[in-house]
Write a protein that holds these residues in place. Structure first.
Motif, mmCIF file in Angstrom:
data_model
loop_
_atom_site.group_PDB
_atom_site.id
_atom_site.type_symbol
_atom_site.label_atom_id
_atom_site.label_comp_id
_atom_site.label_asym_id
_atom_site.label_seq_id
_atom_site.Cartn_x
_atom_site.Cartn_y
_atom_site.Cartn_z
ATOM 1 N N UNK A 184 -14.474 -23.722 -1.395
ATOM 2 C CA UNK A 184 -15.227 -23.232 -0.240
ATOM 3 C C UNK A 184 -14.890 -21.783 0.079
ATOM 4 N N UNK A 185 -13.635 -21.416 -0.109
ATOM 5 C CA UNK A 185 -13.204 -20.044 0.161
ATOM 6 C C UNK A 185 -12.204 -19.610 -0.903
ATOM 7 N N UNK A 186 -12.170 -18.301 -1.163
ATOM 8 C CA UNK A 186 -11.190 -17.727 -2.081
ATOM 9 C C UNK A 186 -10.208 -16.892 -1.269
ATOM 10 N N UNK A 187 -8.935 -17.195 -1.395
ATOM 11 C CA UNK A 187 -7.891 -16.465 -0.687
ATOM 12 C C UNK A 187 -7.189 -15.554 -1.685
ATOM 13 N N UNK A 188 -7.181 -14.253 -1.404
ATOM 14 C CA UNK A 188 -6.573 -13.277 -2.298
ATOM 15 C C UNK A 188 -5.171 -12.922 -1.834
ATOM 16 N N UNK A 189 -4.196 -13.011 -2.718
ATOM 17 C CA UNK A 189 -2.838 -12.584 -2.418
ATOM 18 C C UNK A 189 -2.756 -11.111 -2.829
ATOM 19 N N UNK A 190 -2.950 -10.222 -1.842
ATOM 20 C CA UNK A 190 -3.150 -8.805 -2.106
ATOM 21 C C UNK A 190 -1.846 -8.032 -2.244
ATOM 22 N N UNK A 191 -1.759 -7.262 -3.320
ATOM 23 C CA UNK A 191 -0.621 -6.380 -3.572
ATOM 24 C C UNK A 191 -1.074 -5.349 -4.592
ATOM 25 N N UNK A 192 -0.308 -4.285 -4.818
ATOM 26 C CA UNK A 192 -0.670 -3.350 -5.881
ATOM 27 C C UNK A 192 -0.793 -4.036 -7.242
ATOM 28 N N UNK A 193 0.075 -5.012 -7.512
ATOM 29 C CA UNK A 193 0.019 -5.733 -8.792
ATOM 30 C C UNK A 193 -1.283 -6.507 -8.929
ATOM 31 N N UNK A 194 -1.768 -7.076 -7.829
ATOM 32 C CA UNK A 194 -3.026 -7.830 -7.863
ATOM 33 C C UNK A 194 -4.190 -6.915 -8.251
ATOM 34 N N UNK A 195 -4.227 -5.714 -7.641
ATOM 35 C CA UNK A 195 -5.330 -4.794 -7.917
ATOM 36 C C UNK A 195 -5.306 -4.300 -9.358
ATOM 37 N N UNK A 222 2.160 -6.881 0.659
ATOM 38 C CA UNK A 222 2.947 -5.665 0.506
ATOM 39 C C UNK A 222 2.026 -4.472 0.716
ATOM 40 N N UNK A 223 2.587 -3.305 1.106
ATOM 41 C CA UNK A 223 1.730 -2.144 1.357
ATOM 42 C C UNK A 223 0.832 -1.842 0.153
ATOM 43 N N UNK A 224 -0.470 -1.793 0.378
ATOM 44 C CA UNK A 224 -1.442 -1.664 -0.707
ATOM 45 C C UNK A 224 -2.588 -0.765 -0.265
ATOM 46 N N UNK A 247 5.985 0.621 -6.455
ATOM 47 C CA UNK A 247 4.711 -0.052 -6.182
ATOM 48 C C UNK A 247 3.986 0.579 -5.004
ATOM 49 N N UNK A 248 4.751 1.057 -4.020
ATOM 50 C CA UNK A 248 4.139 1.630 -2.818
ATOM 51 C C UNK A 248 3.853 3.123 -2.949
ATOM 52 N N UNK A 249 4.274 3.737 -4.067
ATOM 53 C CA UNK A 249 4.009 5.152 -4.270
ATOM 54 C C UNK A 249 5.049 6.083 -3.678
ATOM 55 N N UNK A 250 6.131 5.529 -3.099
ATOM 56 C CA UNK A 250 7.206 6.388 -2.592
ATOM 57 C C UNK A 250 7.920 7.063 -3.751
ATOM 58 N N UNK A 306 7.413 2.965 7.045
ATOM 59 C CA UNK A 306 7.785 1.892 7.963
ATOM 60 C C UNK A 306 7.338 0.546 7.414
ATOM 61 N N UNK A 307 6.110 0.483 6.896
ATOM 62 C CA UNK A 307 5.639 -0.749 6.270
ATOM 63 C C UNK A 307 6.521 -1.126 5.084
ATOM 64 N N UNK A 308 6.900 -0.121 4.321
ATOM 65 C CA UNK A 308 7.725 -0.359 3.144
ATOM 66 C C UNK A 308 9.085 -0.927 3.525
ATOM 67 N N UNK A 309 9.696 -0.398 4.573
ATOM 68 C CA UNK A 309 11.004 -0.877 5.013
ATOM 69 C C UNK A 309 10.970 -2.352 5.399
#
Length: 376
Positions: free
Chosen positions: A59-70, A100-102, A225-228, A292-295
């Motif tokens: 019925x629905x698709x749930x995406x586990x979003x992260x840089x690796x997913x993209x 994770x920050x994406x 992964x976050x580009x830092x 801040x998100x990364x921390x």
């Protein structure tokens, strides 16, 4: 679609399988029927056909979003089926869950997502189930009055802003530890000015030495992964009994550290040229928000509330201005030193499990306090 169709197909990449299983478990504990590769695709089955069947019939698709997913080759095809069935989002057929920050762009950036970055286990579970359930997300208790003020002689009043981040006066002294005082001496040779953010638990928190050792490696992977940290740039990391850290080795320094007392610190270098560094509030605010998100994306226990501070170090040849002028300035544009004005004091604290979700608000306040210190 048959009545026995799964409520959710959990789409994820192998790097995020731990998150995917945790999310699937929470959904099934709440009474939903879930299809997830790790539990439902048996040995000998055709992986591609199973994926197509699950994405088409759930019925629905749930995406586990992260840089690796993209970056995954299967990611787009798995959620495209759900999007095609409901391109306007009327039935919420695609529900992204940010872990994770994406950086999102294209069609995914137009879909409202569930943000679990930095939340505690209980808060993340509550946010997840609240997001997938039908109807409104009205809280069960009355929200705090945004106009509340503190009265001398009474207990401090927590003020909740329109964005949801609460601010409370800190009743005890909270002190942040500068990075150069806990890192090995060879790490304190910064060439250019860095914007340093620290968050200090408002209550006693002690991490295990084993947790610090694990953080040293996680910081490198999370930072890349976050580009830092750039993918090809050299990053040094390490851990002692008191601190875990990761830091770039070039002049444009950036880094992360956590102390055994739970202080989380990140720093990023300001734009600079031979005449010094420039603090551009418009340019630095989103960068501070991202760190801040990364921390709060790392796997560490969350304190209930955190005091915070920001400083510029080393604060020589520094000015507030437009970052676009860097590299095209004259000697008349050279800045001043502000070392004695930092770190900025921490008169307030905020709730730990909301910092990642409301990092823009905290970043705006941190930058405003730094600019005010420079102009005082």
């Amino acid at each position: 679609m048959t009545d026995d169709a799964a409520d959710f197909f959990v789409s994820y990449t192998e790097a995020d399988s731990g998150w995917a299983e945790w999310i699937a478990w929470q959904l099934e504990a709440a009474g939903y029927k879930v299809v997830i590769q790790k539990w439902d695709f048996k040995a000998g089955s055709n992986f591609v056909l199973e994926m197509n069947r699950a994405a088409s019939t759930a019925k629905k698709t749930l995406l586990v979003l992260s840089p690796a997913f993209l970056e995954s080759g299967f990611a787009a095809s798995e959620w495209a089926a759900g999007f095609a069935k409901d391109p306007q989002g009327l039935n919420r057929n695609v529900i992204p869950v940010l872990i994770s920050p994406t950086k999102l762009d294209g069609l995914l950036s137009q879909i409202v997502y569930v943000n679990l970055v930095g939340l505690s286990r209980d808060s993340a579970a509550t946010a997840l189930i609240a997001a997938v359930e039908p109807g409104r997300s009205k809280p069960s208790a009355e929200p705090a009055f945004p106009g509340a003020v503190s009265v001398p002689g009474l207990a401090p009043t927590v003020v909740t802003t329109a964005t949801g981040l609460s601010w409370s006066p800190t009743t005890s002294t909270l002190t942040s530890v500068p990075r150069e005082s806990v890192l090995p001496r060879s790490w304190s040779n910064d060439v250019y000015v860095a914007f340093e953010v620290s968050l200090v638990p408002a209550e006693v928190q002690t991490l295990r030495v084993g947790q610090l050792e694990a953080m040293a490696d996680e910081f490198v992977a999370t930072g890349r992964a976050a580009g830092l940290f750039s993918q090809g740039g050299a990053v040094e990391n390490g851990a002692t009994a008191d601190v875990a850290f990761a830091k770039t080795q070039d002049d444009d320094a950036a880094g992360l550290l956590v102390t055994r007392q739970g202080q989380r610190t990140a720093w990023i270098t300001l734009p600079h040229d031979l005449l010094g560094s420039v603090l551009d509030p418009e340019q630095i605010r989103p960068r501070v928000s991202r760190v801040l998100q990364l921390l709060f994306s790392v796997d560490l226990p969350l304190a209930v509330r955190y005091g915070f501070t920001a400083r510029l170090h080393p604060s020589r040849s520094l000015m507030v201005g437009d970052a676009s002028t860097v590299g095209a300035r004259s000697s008349a544009s050279m800045g001043m030193g502000y070392e004695e004005r930092f770190p900025v004091p921490m008169p307030d604290n905020v709730q730990g499990d909301a910092i990642a979700a409301h990092s823009d608000e905290l970043a705006e306040e941190l930058v405003a306090r730094v600019v005010a210190a420079m102009r005082s």
